[in-house]
Design a protein around this motif. Structure first.
Motif, PDB file in Angstrom:
ATOM      1  N   VAL A  56       0.852  -1.196   0.000  1.00 33.67           N
ATOM      2  CA  VAL A  56       0.000   0.000   0.000  1.00 33.67           C
ATOM      3  C   VAL A  56       0.885   1.242   0.000  1.00 33.67           C
ATOM      4  O   VAL A  56       1.792   1.365   0.827  1.00 33.67           O
ATOM      5  N   ASP A  57       0.633   2.145  -0.940  1.00 33.60           N
ATOM      6  CA  ASP A  57       1.376   3.405  -1.004  1.00 33.60           C
ATOM      7  C   ASP A  57       0.671   4.452  -0.147  1.00 33.60           C
ATOM      8  O   ASP A  57      -0.492   4.787  -0.401  1.00 33.60           O
ATOM      9  N   VAL A  58       1.382   4.960   0.859  1.00 31.94           N
ATOM     10  CA  VAL A  58       0.812   5.931   1.793  1.00 31.94           C
ATOM     11  C   VAL A  58       1.428   7.296   1.501  1.00 31.94           C
ATOM     12  O   VAL A  58       2.657   7.427   1.422  1.00 31.94           O
ATOM     13  N   TYR A  59       0.571   8.307   1.354  1.00 29.28           N
ATOM     14  CA  TYR A  59       1.000   9.659   1.001  1.00 29.28           C
ATOM     15  C   TYR A  59       0.791  10.613   2.168  1.00 29.28           C
ATOM     16  O   TYR A  59      -0.245  10.584   2.838  1.00 29.28           O
ATOM     17  N   LYS A  60       1.782  11.472   2.357  1.00 29.02           N
ATOM     18  CA  LYS A  60       1.718  12.520   3.370  1.00 29.02           C
ATOM     19  C   LYS A  60       2.315  13.812   2.815  1.00 29.02           C
ATOM     20  O   LYS A  60       3.148  13.784   1.888  1.00 29.02           O
ATOM     21  N   LEU A  61       1.906  14.937   3.376  1.00 27.77           N
ATOM     22  CA  LEU A  61       2.600  16.187   3.104  1.00 27.77           C
ATOM     23  C   LEU A  61       3.997  16.091   3.688  1.00 27.77           C
ATOM     24  O   LEU A  61       4.243  15.322   4.622  1.00 27.77           O
ATOM     25  N   VAL A  74     -10.265  13.608  -1.479  1.00 25.75           N
ATOM     26  CA  VAL A  74      -9.650  14.737  -0.783  1.00 25.75           C
ATOM     27  C   VAL A  74      -9.557  14.425   0.705  1.00 25.75           C
ATOM     28  O   VAL A  74     -10.505  13.925   1.306  1.00 25.75           O
ATOM     29  N   SER A  75      -8.393  14.714   1.281  1.00 25.61           N
ATOM     30  CA  SER A  75      -8.199  14.617   2.728  1.00 25.61           C
ATOM     31  C   SER A  75      -7.595  15.929   3.207  1.00 25.61           C
ATOM     32  O   SER A  75      -6.593  16.391   2.653  1.00 25.61           O
ATOM     33  N   VAL A  76      -8.218  16.532   4.219  1.00 29.84           N
ATOM     34  CA  VAL A  76      -7.795  17.862   4.687  1.00 29.84           C
ATOM     35  C   VAL A  76      -7.739  17.882   6.211  1.00 29.84           C
ATOM     36  O   VAL A  76      -8.585  17.284   6.877  1.00 29.84           O
ATOM     37  N   THR A  77      -6.748  18.585   6.744  1.00 28.13           N
ATOM     38  CA  THR A  77      -6.700  18.859   8.185  1.00 28.13           C
ATOM     39  C   THR A  77      -6.539  20.359   8.385  1.00 28.13           C
ATOM     40  O   THR A  77      -5.435  20.856   8.620  1.00 28.13           O
ATOM     41  N   PRO A  78      -7.644  21.111   8.270  1.00 32.44           N
ATOM     42  CA  PRO A  78      -7.558  22.560   8.515  1.00 32.44           C
ATOM     43  C   PRO A  78      -7.510  22.841  10.009  1.00 32.44           C
ATOM     44  O   PRO A  78      -8.000  22.056  10.819  1.00 32.44           O
ATOM     45  N   SER A  79      -6.936  23.968  10.388  1.00 32.57           N
ATOM     46  CA  SER A  79      -6.812  24.274  11.817  1.00 32.57           C
ATOM     47  C   SER A  79      -6.481  25.743  12.006  1.00 32.57           C
ATOM     48  O   SER A  79      -6.452  26.525  11.068  1.00 32.57           O
ATOM     49  N   GLY A  80      -6.169  26.109  13.264  1.00 29.29           N
ATOM     50  CA  GLY A  80      -5.723  27.454  13.588  1.00 29.29           C
ATOM     51  C   GLY A  80      -6.857  28.455  13.712  1.00 29.29           C
ATOM     52  O   GLY A  80      -7.944  28.276  13.162  1.00 29.29           O
ATOM     53  N   GLY A  81      -6.602  29.530  14.417  1.00 32.69           N
ATOM     54  CA  GLY A  81      -7.618  30.538  14.631  1.00 32.69           C
ATOM     55  C   GLY A  81      -8.740  30.040  15.525  1.00 32.69           C
ATOM     56  O   GLY A  81      -9.873  30.495  15.446  1.00 32.69           O
ATOM     57  N   TRP A  82      -8.411  29.088  16.407  1.00 26.05           N
ATOM     58  CA  TRP A  82      -9.441  28.542  17.297  1.00 26.05           C
ATOM     59  C   TRP A  82      -9.718  29.488  18.463  1.00 26.05           C
ATOM     60  O   TRP A  82      -8.955  30.402  18.748  1.00 26.05           O
ATOM     61  N   ILE A  83     -10.796  29.239  19.165  1.00 25.77           N
ATOM     62  CA  ILE A  83     -11.145  30.021  20.347  1.00 25.77           C
ATOM     63  C   ILE A  83     -10.164  29.685  21.475  1.00 25.77           C
ATOM     64  O   ILE A  83      -9.898  28.506  21.707  1.00 25.77           O
ATOM     65  N   THR A 129       1.478  20.331  13.197  1.00 29.34           N
ATOM     66  CA  THR A 129       1.082  18.947  13.496  1.00 29.34           C
ATOM     67  C   THR A 129       0.109  18.392  12.469  1.00 29.34           C
ATOM     68  O   THR A 129      -0.167  17.195  12.466  1.00 29.34           O
ATOM     69  N   LEU A 130      -0.414  19.217  11.598  1.00 25.53           N
ATOM     70  CA  LEU A 130      -1.558  18.873  10.746  1.00 25.53           C
ATOM     71  C   LEU A 130      -1.174  17.898   9.640  1.00 25.53           C
ATOM     72  O   LEU A 130      -0.202  18.109   8.938  1.00 25.53           O
ATOM     73  N   THR A 131      -1.984  16.830   9.462  1.00 25.50           N
ATOM     74  CA  THR A 131      -1.451  15.701   8.713  1.00 25.50           C
ATOM     75  C   THR A 131      -2.520  14.864   8.014  1.00 25.50           C
ATOM     76  O   THR A 131      -2.876  13.786   8.474  1.00 25.50           O
ATOM     77  N   ASP A 166      -0.476  16.563  18.823  1.00 24.96           N
ATOM     78  CA  ASP A 166       0.591  15.570  18.678  1.00 24.96           C
ATOM     79  C   ASP A 166       0.080  14.137  18.705  1.00 24.96           C
ATOM     80  O   ASP A 166       0.861  13.200  18.530  1.00 24.96           O
ATOM     81  N   THR A 167      -1.208  13.946  18.922  1.00 22.88           N
ATOM     82  CA  THR A 167      -1.762  12.586  18.853  1.00 22.88           C
ATOM     83  C   THR A 167      -2.160  12.212  17.426  1.00 22.88           C
ATOM     84  O   THR A 167      -2.510  11.057  17.166  1.00 22.88           O
ATOM     85  N   GLN A 168      -2.103  13.151  16.485  1.00 18.72           N
ATOM     86  CA  GLN A 168      -2.673  12.901  15.162  1.00 18.72           C
ATOM     87  C   GLN A 168      -2.038  11.708  14.459  1.00 18.72           C
ATOM     88  O   GLN A 168      -2.725  10.764  14.071  1.00 18.72           O
ATOM     89  N   ASP A 169      -0.731  11.755  14.251  1.00 23.12           N
ATOM     90  CA  ASP A 169      -0.117  10.645  13.519  1.00 23.12           C
ATOM     91  C   ASP A 169      -0.012   9.377  14.354  1.00 23.12           C
ATOM     92  O   ASP A 169       0.175   8.294  13.805  1.00 23.12           O
ATOM     93  N   GLN A 170      -0.151   9.484  15.658  1.00 22.89           N
ATOM     94  CA  GLN A 170      -0.289   8.283  16.474  1.00 22.89           C
ATOM     95  C   GLN A 170      -1.599   7.566  16.142  1.00 22.89           C
ATOM     96  O   GLN A 170      -1.628   6.359  15.893  1.00 22.89           O
ATOM     97  N   ASN A 171      -2.695   8.325  16.145  1.00 21.85           N
ATOM     98  CA  ASN A 171      -3.993   7.739  15.846  1.00 21.85           C
ATOM     99  C   ASN A 171      -4.083   7.241  14.410  1.00 21.85           C
ATOM    100  O   ASN A 171      -4.659   6.181  14.140  1.00 21.85           O
ATOM    101  N   LEU A 172      -3.529   8.006  13.477  1.00 21.05           N
ATOM    102  CA  LEU A 172      -3.608   7.608  12.072  1.00 21.05           C
ATOM    103  C   LEU A 172      -2.774   6.371  11.792  1.00 21.05           C
ATOM    104  O   LEU A 172      -3.165   5.513  10.992  1.00 21.05           O
ATOM    105  N   LEU A 173      -1.613   6.263  12.426  1.00 21.33           N
ATOM    106  CA  LEU A 173      -0.790   5.061  12.289  1.00 21.33           C
ATOM    107  C   LEU A 173      -1.572   3.828  12.731  1.00 21.33           C
ATOM    108  O   LEU A 173      -1.607   2.807  12.032  1.00 21.33           O
TER     109      LEU A 173
END
Length: 630
Positions: free
Chosen positions: A293-298, A453-462, A502-504, A524-531
C-alpha cells in the motif's frame, strides 16, 4: 500437573481470543456506504454543507472546500484566519497533489524579538501568536485549480451560517470557558461574549447551545469575496481567474489592509506586505510503501512523514502475529513512534528555508532498518534520540554537535535556583495535557468521478483574536516554532517562514488506485492515531469504521508542539478494555499506565472499495464527527 497445564492453556486461549476479538467487535457507529459521493467532517452541520455542494453537482474538491469554510465559520476548533493542509487525488492525472496553505511568521518575528519579551517560545494566545491567515487562500486555490463550482456556490452555506445559525454546545461552552481571554480583544469580545453584563444570563457571557449565533462582520467579508468573483465574471474573466480575483482582494486589497491594521492595533506584527507576499504552494507529497500500500503525506513542514517513518520501522516486525493490542504489539508500536517522533522533533521544518532537511534519508528503508535495531523487547527507551539520516542520502550531518547534546526531555531549570533541575509540577502537567491534544477538525470527501480529498484545517481557534472589522480570527500557530537551534535547527522562527505544524491529512493507494482517505484532529496525537487506524485496516483486517474506533494507545514521549514543548517518556494511555496481563507486562517494561474509556481519537476516513466500485465512510465515536453519503 494436568490441572496446571489445562489452566495455562485456558489463559493462552483467552489471550489469543482477546487479541483477535476487537477486530470483529461491532462498532458504535455504522459504516457509511455511498455510490456517488461521501462527505465526512467534524460537525453534522458542516457535513451537511458538503452534501449541499455535492447535490448542486460539485465534485469532492468543491465539497471539501465548503466543509472547510463551514467548520471555520462554526469555530469548530478552527477559524478563517487559520491554516489549511490537503492531499488531493486527481483521477485525470492519476496523481496526488499536496496543498500547502500554512501561514508564515510576519515581519519582525525573530528569536531576539520573542526573547526580548521574556518568551521561551512564541506565545500561545494573542496577536503575537499568529502567522498569516492561510485557510481563505487554501480554499480559493483548491477550488480554482480542481473544483467545478463558483466561489459563490461553495461559500453559500458558510454565508448562511455567518448570518446566523443555532450554535452547538461544544463551541458555545468553549467561548464561555475562555471568556477572560476573549475580553482582552475588543472585536473578539463583541463577537463571542454576546451576553456580557446581561443579568438575565446569570453571569454567562457566551451564547447558549441552540441559540442563533450571528457574525455580521465575517458575513460581510465573505460577501466581499463573492462580489469580487461576480464582478470579474461580468468583466469576462474565466472561472479560475474570477476566483483568484477574490483571492487577491483578501490578500492584497481592502480585507488585507483591515486585517493587518487590526492586528497591529492590538500589538501584532502583521503588515499588508506580509499578506501580499504569502502564497499557497501546490507540491509533491512524500510517500512510502507498506506491505503493498502506497501511503501519502505532506512533507516535513508538517509532522506527516513521521507516520511514514514509523511504518518503515514497523515493516521489520511481524505485527499481525503479535496480536492486536497485545503487550508486544503495543510496545513495538510505541518504540517505533519514539524513534520517528524524535527525528520529527529535530529535523522537520520549512523546506523553503535553509538548511535543507534530510527527508530522503529520513524516509530511507535502510535507515528504518537501522532504527528498528534500536528497539529492545524488554523495556522502553526513555531517551530515544534522533538518528543520523545523512549517510543514507550520501550526505554529512551539519549538526552532529547539537545531535549529541539532544535528549528526549529538555533540561528544566528552576528559575529560583538556576543551577538546579526542577521536577514537573501538577499544574505544569495539567497544562501539558491541555495543549498536547489541541483539537482542530478534519475533512474527507470522495466522488464517483474519482476525486478524493483529505484535509486537516486548523488554527484561529477560540480564544482567537479577531483582527479589525474583518470577523477573521487570527492563527495561533507561531507557538510551534522554537527559538533555540539546539532544540531543532530547522524550525527556528524567522519572518516569512512556516512553523512545523502537526496537521497531517493522509491518502493511501493500492495498485495505483485510491484506497483510503483518512485524517484526525488532536495535536501531537494525530499521527499516532492515524498510524494505528492504518495498521488496524491493513494488518488486522478491520473495516473502515472498526479501524476508526479501534482502541488506540497514546504516547507522550515526543516533544509537545505547543505550550512549553514538554515530553513525558513512558507515560502511556490505554483504554479500559486492555486486560490485566497486558497491563502487567507493560508495567514491567517501564511504562506508567493511564486508562480511559475511549482513546480512538476523532478519526474520519473514506474507504474506496475497488472491488465493488463504492465508497465507505467512517467517523469515530470519540467526538462529534459526522458523515453523509449518497
Amino acid at each position: 500437573m494436568r490441572r496446571t497445564t489445562r489452566s495455562c492453556l485456558a489463559v493462552a486461549i483467552a489471550a489469543l481470543t482477546w487479541a483477535a476479538g476487537p477486530a470483529n467487535a461491532k462498532p458504535v457507529k455504522p459504516v457509511l456506504h455511498g455510490q456517488h459521493w461521501v462527505a465526512v467532517t467534524g460537525k453534522p452541520l458542516a457535513a451537511t454543507a458538503g452534501a449541499r455542494i455535492f447535490m448542486k453537482g460539485g465534485n469532492a474538491v468543491d465539497a471539501a472546500c465548503a466543509m472547510i469554510a463551514a467548520t471555520s465559520t462554526m469555530w469548530d476548533t478552527l477559524g478563517w484566519g487559520g491554516e489549511t493542509q490537503a492531499l488531493i487525488y486527481n483521477p485525470h492525472t492519476k496523481k496526488v497533489i499536496g496543498v500547502n496553505a500554512l501561514g508564515v511568521a510576519p515581519t519582525g518575528a525573530t528569536p531576539e524579538f520573542f526573547k526580548g519579551k521574556g518568551y521561551e517560545y512564541p506565545p500561545e494566545f494573542g496577536p503575537l501568536a499568529a502567522v498569516t491567515p492561510g485557510t481563505p487562500g487554501g480554499i480559493m486555490v483548491m477550488l480554482a485549480e480542481y473544483g467545478k463550482l463558483s466561489l459563490a456556490e461553495v461559500l453559500a452555506p458558510s454565508i448562511d451560517m455567518a448570518d446566523g445559525y443555532p450554535i452547538e454546545e461544544q463551541a458555545a461552552n468553549t467561548m464561555e470557558r475562555w471568556k477572560d481571554e476573549l475580553r482582552k480583544w475588543p472585536e473578539s469580545r463583541k463577537t463571542f461574549l454576546v451576553h456580557e453584563n446581561d443579568p438575565a444570563y446569570k453571569g454567562r457571557a457566551a451564547p447558549e447551545a441552540g441559540e442563533i449565533f450571528r457574525q455580521p462582520e465575517l458575513a460581510a467579508t465573505l460577501r466581499k469575496l463573492v462580489e469580487t468573483e461576480a464582478a470579474a465574471l461580468k468583466a469576462g474573466k474565466s472561472r479560475k481567474d474570477a476566483i483568484m480575483a477574490a483571492y487577491d482582494r483578501f490578500y492584497k486589497g481592502d480585507i488585507a489592509k483591515e486585517f493587518s491594521r487590526g492586528a497591529r492595533e492590538l500589538g501584532g506584527l502583521h503588515t499588508e506586505q506580509d499578506l501580499a507576499n504569502w502564497r499557497v504552494h501546490l507540491e509533491e507529497p512524500v510517500t512510502t510503501n507498506y506491505r503493498g500500500v502506497d501511503v501519502y503525506k505532506l512533507t516535513h513542514w508538517v509532522q506527516g512523514p513521521a507516520m511514514l517513518q514509523a511504518l518503515n520501522i514497523l515493516e521489520n516486525f511481524d505485527l499481525k502475529s503479535m496480536g492486536y493490542n497485545s503487550s508486544r504489539y503495543i510496545h513495538t508500536v510505541y518504540q517505533a513512534m519514539n524513534l520517528a517522533f524524535a527525528d520529527r522533533d529535530f529535523y522537520y521544518g520549512d523546506p523553503a528555508f535553509p538548511p535543507e532537511e534530510p527527508i530522503k534519508g529520513l524516509l530511507s528503508k535502510d535507515y528504518a532498518k537501522e532504527r528498528a535495531k534500536l528497539i529492545r523487547d524488554d523495556r522502553n527507551d526513555m531517551d530515544a534520540k534522533p538518528g543520523d539520516p545523512y549517510p543514507f542520502q550520501k550526505g554529512r550531518n551539519p549538526y552532529t554537535d547539537l545531535l549529541q547534546q539532544w535528549h528526549t526531555v529538555k533540561p528544566r531549570v528552576d528559575k529560583a535556583a538556576p543551577n538546579q533541575w526542577s521536577p514537573v509540577s501538577p499544574t505544569a502537567m495539567a497544562e501539558f495535557d491541555r495543549t498536547f491534544r489541541l483539537g482542530t477538525t478534519s475533512v474527507e470527501a470522495a466522488d464517483k468521478e474519482g476525486w478524493v480529498v483529505s484535509v486537516t484545517p486548523s488554527g484561529g481557534w477560540i480564544p482567537a483574536v479577531i483582527a479589525g472589522k474583518t470577523g477573521i480570527g487570527m492563527s495561533q500557530r507561531m507557538q510551534s516554532f522554537v527559538l533555540d537551534p539546539a532544540e531543532n535547527p530547522f524550525n527556528v522562527v524567522a519572518p516569512g517562514k512556516r512553523p512545523r505544524a502537526t496537521l497531517t491529512p493522509s491518502l493511501a493507494l493500492k495498485d495505483g488506485k485510491p484506497l483510503l482517505a483518512f485524517a484526525v484532529q488532536g495535536g501531537d496525537t494525530q499521527d499516532q492515531n492515524l498510524l494505528q487506524f492504518f495498521l488496524n485496516f491493513v494488518e488486522f483486517g478491520m473495516n473502515v469504521q472498526e479501524s476508526a474506533e479501534g482502541a488506540n494507545i497514546t504516547s507522550y514521549q515526543m516533544r509537545d508542539s505547543f505550550g512549553a514543548h514538554e515530553s513525558f517518556p513512558g507515560r502511556l494511555t490505554l483504554t479500559n478494555s486492555i486486560p490485566a496481563w497486558v497491563r502487567a507486562d507493560l508495567q514491567k517494561k517501564g511504562y506508567k499506565l493511564e486508562f480511559v474509556e475511549n482513546n480512538s481519537g476523532p478519526v474520519t476516513a473514506i474507504f474506496l472499495d475497488q472491488k465493488r466500485g463504492t465508497m465507505a465512510g467512517a467517523a469515530a465515536w470519540y467526538g462529534e464527527d459526522y458523515g453523509i453519503a449518497w
